[in-house]
Write a protein that holds these residues in place. Structure first.
Motif, PDB file in Angstrom:
ATOM      1  N   ASN A  79       0.803  -1.222   0.000  1.00 37.41           N
ATOM      2  CA  ASN A  79       0.000   0.000   0.000  1.00 37.41           C
ATOM      3  C   ASN A  79       0.840   1.279   0.000  1.00 37.41           C
ATOM      4  OD1 ASN A  79      -2.798   0.325  -0.280  1.00 37.41           O
ATOM      5  ND2 ASN A  79      -2.955   1.299   1.720  1.00 37.41           N
ATOM      6  N   GLN A  80       2.116   1.181  -0.346  1.00 42.09           N
ATOM      7  CA  GLN A  80       2.992   2.349  -0.435  1.00 42.09           C
ATOM      8  C   GLN A  80       3.517   2.449  -1.867  1.00 42.09           C
ATOM      9  OE1 GLN A  80       5.757   2.291   3.217  1.00 42.09           O
ATOM     10  NE2 GLN A  80       4.864   0.243   3.182  1.00 42.09           N
ATOM     11  N   ARG A  81       3.363   3.636  -2.451  1.00 37.11           N
ATOM     12  CA  ARG A  81       3.798   3.850  -3.832  1.00 37.11           C
ATOM     13  C   ARG A  81       4.772   5.012  -3.910  1.00 37.11           C
ATOM     14  NH1 ARG A  81      -1.005   4.260  -8.092  1.00 37.11           N
ATOM     15  NH2 ARG A  81       0.793   4.822  -9.359  1.00 37.11           N
ATOM     16  N   PHE A  82       5.851   4.827  -4.679  1.00 32.66           N
ATOM     17  CA  PHE A  82       6.855   5.864  -4.879  1.00 32.66           C
ATOM     18  C   PHE A  82       7.325   5.816  -6.329  1.00 32.66           C
ATOM     19  CE2 PHE A  82       7.212   4.371  -0.488  1.00 32.66           C
ATOM     20  CZ  PHE A  82       7.084   5.550   0.220  1.00 32.66           C
ATOM     21  N   HIS A  83       8.020   6.861  -6.738  1.00 34.04           N
ATOM     22  CA  HIS A  83       8.667   6.844  -8.047  1.00 34.04           C
ATOM     23  C   HIS A  83       9.929   7.687  -7.989  1.00 34.04           C
ATOM     24  CE1 HIS A  83       7.615  10.960  -9.387  1.00 34.04           C
ATOM     25  NE2 HIS A  83       6.509  10.772  -8.702  1.00 34.04           N
ATOM     26  N   SER A  84      10.853   7.391  -8.876  1.00 35.32           N
ATOM     27  CA  SER A  84      12.130   8.089  -8.911  1.00 35.32           C
ATOM     28  C   SER A  84      12.031   9.332  -9.776  1.00 35.32           C
ATOM     29  CB  SER A  84      13.215   7.159  -9.461  1.00 35.32           C
ATOM     30  OG  SER A  84      12.995   6.915 -10.847  1.00 35.32           O
ATOM     31  N   LYS A  85      13.098  10.114  -9.773  1.00 36.93           N
ATOM     32  CA  LYS A  85      13.212  11.224 -10.706  1.00 36.93           C
ATOM     33  C   LYS A  85      13.553  10.669 -12.082  1.00 36.93           C
ATOM     34  CE  LYS A  85      16.437  12.966  -8.245  1.00 36.93           C
ATOM     35  NZ  LYS A  85      17.551  13.808  -7.753  1.00 36.93           N
ATOM     36  N   PRO A  86      13.085  11.306 -13.150  1.00 39.09           N
ATOM     37  CA  PRO A  86      13.453  10.827 -14.493  1.00 39.09           C
ATOM     38  C   PRO A  86      14.929  11.074 -14.762  1.00 39.09           C
ATOM     39  CG  PRO A  86      12.180  12.864 -14.631  1.00 39.09           C
ATOM     40  CD  PRO A  86      12.156  12.452 -13.197  1.00 39.09           C
ATOM     41  N   VAL A  87      15.577  10.093 -15.364  1.00 36.70           N
ATOM     42  CA  VAL A  87      16.987  10.217 -15.726  1.00 36.70           C
ATOM     43  C   VAL A  87      17.125   9.887 -17.213  1.00 36.70           C
ATOM     44  CG1 VAL A  87      17.760   9.614 -13.413  1.00 36.70           C
ATOM     45  CG2 VAL A  87      17.510   7.820 -15.125  1.00 36.70           C
ATOM     46  N   PRO A  88      18.106  10.445 -17.881  1.00 35.10           N
ATOM     47  CA  PRO A  88      18.254  10.184 -19.322  1.00 35.10           C
ATOM     48  C   PRO A  88      18.501   8.705 -19.602  1.00 35.10           C
ATOM     49  CG  PRO A  88      19.589  12.064 -18.642  1.00 35.10           C
ATOM     50  CD  PRO A  88      19.085  11.437 -17.391  1.00 35.10           C
ATOM     51  N   CYS A  89      17.922   8.203 -20.679  1.00 34.87           N
ATOM     52  CA  CYS A  89      18.146   6.827 -21.100  1.00 34.87           C
ATOM     53  C   CYS A  89      19.598   6.672 -21.543  1.00 34.87           C
ATOM     54  CB  CYS A  89      17.205   6.451 -22.246  1.00 34.87           C
ATOM     55  SG  CYS A  89      15.460   6.429 -21.783  1.00 34.87           S
ATOM     56  N   ALA A  90      20.235   5.620 -21.075  1.00 33.28           N
ATOM     57  CA  ALA A  90      21.620   5.348 -21.424  1.00 33.28           C
ATOM     58  C   ALA A  90      21.893   3.882 -21.172  1.00 33.28           C
ATOM     59  CB  ALA A  90      22.569   6.234 -20.622  1.00 33.28           C
ATOM     60  N   CYS A  91      23.040   3.417 -21.657  1.00 37.57           N
ATOM     61  CA  CYS A  91      23.425   2.035 -21.385  1.00 37.57           C
ATOM     62  C   CYS A  91      23.635   1.815 -19.894  1.00 37.57           C
ATOM     63  CB  CYS A  91      24.693   1.701 -22.167  1.00 37.57           C
ATOM     64  SG  CYS A  91      25.241   0.000 -21.990  1.00 37.57           S
ATOM     65  N   GLU A  92      24.127   2.852 -19.203  1.00 40.28           N
ATOM     66  CA  GLU A  92      24.285   2.817 -17.749  1.00 40.28           C
ATOM     67  C   GLU A  92      23.547   4.014 -17.155  1.00 40.28           C
ATOM     68  OE1 GLU A  92      28.393   2.592 -16.748  1.00 40.28           O
ATOM     69  OE2 GLU A  92      28.684   0.611 -17.641  1.00 40.28           O
ATOM     70  N   PRO A  93      22.227   3.952 -17.037  1.00 37.79           N
ATOM     71  CA  PRO A  93      21.455   5.097 -16.547  1.00 37.79           C
ATOM     72  C   PRO A  93      21.809   5.435 -15.107  1.00 37.79           C
ATOM     73  CG  PRO A  93      20.073   3.140 -16.651  1.00 37.79           C
ATOM     74  CD  PRO A  93      21.372   2.788 -17.312  1.00 37.79           C
ATOM     75  N   ASP A  94      21.811   6.709 -14.812  1.00 37.73           N
ATOM     76  CA  ASP A  94      22.202   7.196 -13.484  1.00 37.73           C
ATOM     77  C   ASP A  94      20.989   7.223 -12.552  1.00 37.73           C
ATOM     78  OD1 ASP A  94      23.815   8.202 -11.494  1.00 37.73           O
ATOM     79  OD2 ASP A  94      23.504  10.289 -12.081  1.00 37.73           O
ATOM     80  N   LEU A  95      20.431   6.042 -12.311  1.00 35.46           N
ATOM     81  CA  LEU A  95      19.304   5.921 -11.372  1.00 35.46           C
ATOM     82  C   LEU A  95      19.847   5.838  -9.955  1.00 35.46           C
ATOM     83  CD1 LEU A  95      16.889   3.468 -13.209  1.00 35.46           C
ATOM     84  CD2 LEU A  95      16.269   5.704 -12.311  1.00 35.46           C
ATOM     85  N   GLN A  96      19.775   6.927  -9.226  1.00 35.14           N
ATOM     86  CA  GLN A  96      20.251   7.001  -7.853  1.00 35.14           C
ATOM     87  C   GLN A  96      19.090   7.470  -6.984  1.00 35.14           C
ATOM     88  OE1 GLN A  96      23.393   6.147  -6.957  1.00 35.14           O
ATOM     89  NE2 GLN A  96      24.256   5.928  -9.019  1.00 35.14           N
TER      90      GLN A  96
END
Length: 567
Positions: free
Chosen positions: A148-165
Motif C-alpha cells: 500500500n505504499q507507492r513511490f517513483h524516482s526522478k526521471p533520468v536520461p536513457c543510457a546504457c548505464e542510466p544514473d538511477l540514484q
C-alpha cells in the motif's frame, strides 16, 4: 514576540552553556580587576555598570561574544522548497522535478530502506547519442509499490548505464488486529511474502510512455545479513514478446532500520520461499485440473459452445498465464473519486494502446493483460486493462460489477463492464469512452409485429463474464448480446465455476504469484490553483490577440464559460 516558558528556559540554558564554553567569567574578572586598578579615579568610591560595560567594549569582549554567535536566517517555506528542488541536468529537461521531503521515522516501527545505486547493461541504448544541453531526450522512471505504499524516482536520461540514484523508505508493518503499532520481528517479516513491485517506464521526447520491465523483488534476503544490509543486482526482463530477454540490470542495496537483534540463517529463508512456491504451484495445478474438467462439461452442453469466446486464462506483461479473475480486485478510491460515473470518466482518460506485435501479417493480436501498477504507471493500455480497472473501481463502490468478454462489429474481440442493479437492471459500461447503455433483451418468440427494443450499444456477442469471485460462461443457444438473458442463477443459461475454486487462486493472499493491489494516488497538481493559473494565461493571450487585431480590450477582462466569443 513572547516565548512559552519552556522555550524561554531552553534558550537561557543554551546562552549559559555558550558563555561557559567561552570562559567568559574569567575574562570578566580580568577586565574588572584592570578597570578598578587603572581606570578608576581616586575620587570615585564605586564602579558603575555603565563604566564596566564601556570597559568590556573597549577590550573587545562583547565583540568576541557576538562573533561566536551564529544566527540562522529564517527562510519562508516557498523559498525553502525552491532551494531544495533539485536542479535538472544540463543535458535533458526534467519536466517533473521531485521535491525531496524529510520523513519522520516511528521508532516503534520497522523500515526497509531500498536504495537504487545505478543501472547497467541496458544494451538497447548502447548507441544512444549524447543529448545537447537543454535538449529534451528519452528518460527512465522507476516506479515502486510495497504494501500500500507507492513511490517513483526522478526521471533520468536513457543510457546504457542510466544514473538511477534513488532511495525509498518502506514501512514493514504487521497486519494482525491490534498489531499495527508493534515492531515486526524476524519471524513476522519472514511470513510477509508481499514482494516489492518494480516497474520501469521509458518516456520519449514526445512524452510517449513505454513499459520496459515489470519485476517482483523478494526482499527477505536481508533478514540473514548480520549488519542488516545487503547488496543485490536485479536483472530486469522485458515484457510481452521480449519477456525472456534481459532489458538491463539495477544495482540495489537493502537496509533494515533498526537492525535485527537476531538474524535468520539463509537456509531458513530459502526453505520458507521454497514452501511458498510449492504451495502456490499445487494450488495452480489443482485449479488447472478443475478448469479442464469444467471446460469439458461446458462443451457437452452444446457443441456450438466451442466457438464462443470463453477466456479462462490470460497472459500478463511477464508472459505468465493467470486466471482472468485475478486481474479484478475490490479497489476503493476513497476521496479521490466521488461516484461510479467519475470512476468511469477517470478510466476513459487513460490512453488506449494495443500490445505491439513483432512481425506483420495474419492480423493477429498480441495478448498482454497488464498488472494494475504497470497500467497506471504507463498511463495507457488495451481495452482489457481499462475494463478490469473499471470493474475493480465499481466493485469498490459496492456495485455488482462484471467484466464482459465478447466481440464488437466485424467480429473484433472486445471487453467491457456490466453491472446488475437490485431490480435486475443490466447496464453496460464502455471503459474506453465512459458511455453507459441500458440492456433490454429482445424476445425471439414475440410476434413479428410486436415492438422490440433497439439496442444502442456497440456489442455483438458475449462469451463469458467474471469478477474477483465469479466466472460464468454463456451457454444460451445464441451468444448475441441483444438476445441474452443475464439471470446468472439460471444454470441452463450460464455455467458458473465454483467460487471456492476461483477463490483458491484469485483471492488476495491465496498465492504468492498474485501481484499486490496498489492504491490510487492523488493528483500532483492542485486543480483550483492550476485552473486559475491557466485562466490568467489565457486572459493575457486573449488581450494580446485583440491588441494585434486592433480591437477593444480591457485589462480586467473576464472570461465567459466559452472563451471563443471573446476572440
Amino acid at each position: 514576540m513572547s516565548l512559552p516558558p519552556e522555550k524561554a528556559s531552553e534558550l537561557k540554558q543554551i546562552i549559559h552553556n555558550h558563555l561557559i564554553k567561552m570562559n567568559i567569567h574569567r575574562k570578566i574578572r580580568d577586565v574588572l580587576s584592570e578597570t578598578v586598578r587603572e581606570d578608576l579615579d581616586p575620587g570615585h568610591s564605586s564602579l558603575s555598570e555603565e563604566d564596566f560595560l564601556r570597559a568590556l567594549q573597549r577590550r573587545g569582549i562583547v565583540d568576541d561574544v557576538m562573533k561566536d554567535l551564529h544566527f540562522s536566517k529564517e527562510v519562508p517555506d516557498t523559498e525553502l522548497e525552491l532551494q531544495n528542488t533539485p536542479k535538472p541536468a544540463t543535458h535533458f529537461i526534467d519536466k517533473d522535478p521531485t521535491k525531496l521531503k524529510k520523513t519522520n521515522m516511528d521508532p516503534a516501527r520497522r523500515y526497509l530502506y531500498l536504495q537504487v545505486l545505478g543501472g547497467k547493461a541496458f544494451l538497447e541504448h548502447l548507441q544512444e547519442p549524447e543529448p545537447l544541453p537543454g535538449q529534451v531526450c528519452s528518460t527512465f522512471t522507476l516506479y515502486l509499490h510495497f504494501r500500500n505504499q507507492r513511490f517513483h524516482s526522478k526521471p533520468v536520461p536513457c543510457a546504457c548505464e542510466p544514473d538511477l540514484q534513488e532511495g525509498f523508505l518502506l514501512e514493514i508493518h504487521r497486519e494482525g488486529l491490534g498489531d499495527g503499532s508493534k515492531m515486526a520481528d524476524a519471524t513476522t517479516m519472514l511470513s510477509i511474502c508481499d514482494p516489492v513491485h518494480l516497474v520501469l517506464i521509458k518516456r520519449d521526447a514526445s512524452s510517449e510512455t513505454t513499459l520496459v520491465s515489470s519485476y517482483f523483488l523478494d526482499w527477505r534476503t536481508v533478514l540473514s545479513s548480520p549488519s542488516g544490509k545487503t547488496s543485490i543486482a536485479v536483472e530486469l526482463l522485458g515484457v510481452g514478446s521480449e519477456c525472456k530477454v534481459t532489458a538491463g540490470v539495477l544495482n540495489m542495496s537493502l537496509d533494515l532500520y533498526p537492525p535485527l537483534s537476531e538474524i535468520l540463517s539463509p537456509d531458513i529463508i530459502t526453505t520458507q520461499q521454497s514452501l511458498e512456491r510449492q504451495k502456490t504451484t499445487e494450488k495452480e495445478r489443482l485449479f488447472l485440473v478443475y478448469a479442464k474438467q469444467w471446460w469439458r462439461e461446458f462443451l457437452e452442453i452444446r457443441p456450438a459452445n466451442q466457438s464462443k469466446l470463453v477466456k479462462i486464462f490470460a497472459q500478463d506483461e511477464n508472459g505468465v498465464n493467470r486466471p482472468v479473475c485475478s486481474y479484478v480486485r475490490v479497489l476503493r478510491a476513497g476521496r479521490l473519486l466521488e461516484s461510479p460515473r467519475q470512476a468511469a470518466r477517470f478510466v476513459s482518460l487513460l490512453g488506449l494502446e494495443k500490445a505491439p506485435v513483432v512481425g506483420g501479417g495474419g492480423g493477429g493480436k498480441q495478448e498482454q493483460w497488464c498488472s494494475l501498477l504497470a497500467f497506471l504507471c504507463r498511463n495507457k493500455g488495451d481495452c482489457e486493462d481499462h475494463a478490469t480497472l473499471l470493474c475493480s473501481l465499481l466493485l469498490g463502490f459496492g456495485l455488482d460489477a462484471y467484466v464482459c468478454v465478447g466481440t464488437k462489429p466485424k467480429s473484433l474481440a472486445h471487453t467491457w463492464v456490466m453491472t446488475r442493479g437490485t431490480d435486475s437492471t443490466i447496464t453496460f459500461w464502455e471503459s474506453l469512452t465512459a458511455h453507459r447503455y441500458l440492456h433490454q433483451a429482445i424476445d425471439p418468440d414475440a410476434p413479428p409485429l410486436a415492438p422490440q427494443p433497439r439496442p444502442s450499444y456497440p456489442y455483438r456477442t458475449i462469451g463469458c463474464v467474471f469478477n474477483h469471485r465469479s466466472f460464468l460462461a454463456n451457454c444460451q443457444p445464441s451468444d448475441a448480446v441483444e438476445l441474452c438473458s443475464f439471470d446468472f442463477h439460471n444454470q441452463s443459461q450460464w455455467k458458473a465455476m465454483s467460487e471456492e475454486a476461483v477463490g483458491s487462486v484469485c483471492s488476495p493472499g491465496s498465492t504468492t504469484s498474485l501481484p499486490p493491489l496498489p492504491p490510487l494516488c492523488g493528483p500532483s497538481l492542485e486543480p483550483s490553483a492550476a485552473s486559475n493559473q491557466l485562466e490568467l494565461e489565457l486572459r493575457y493571450l486573449v488581450v494580446e490577440h485583440r491588441k494585434d487585431l486592433g480591437l477593444y480590450y480591457s485589462r480586467s477582462l473576464c472570461l465567459p464559460p466559452g472563451p471563443w466569443p471573446v476572440l
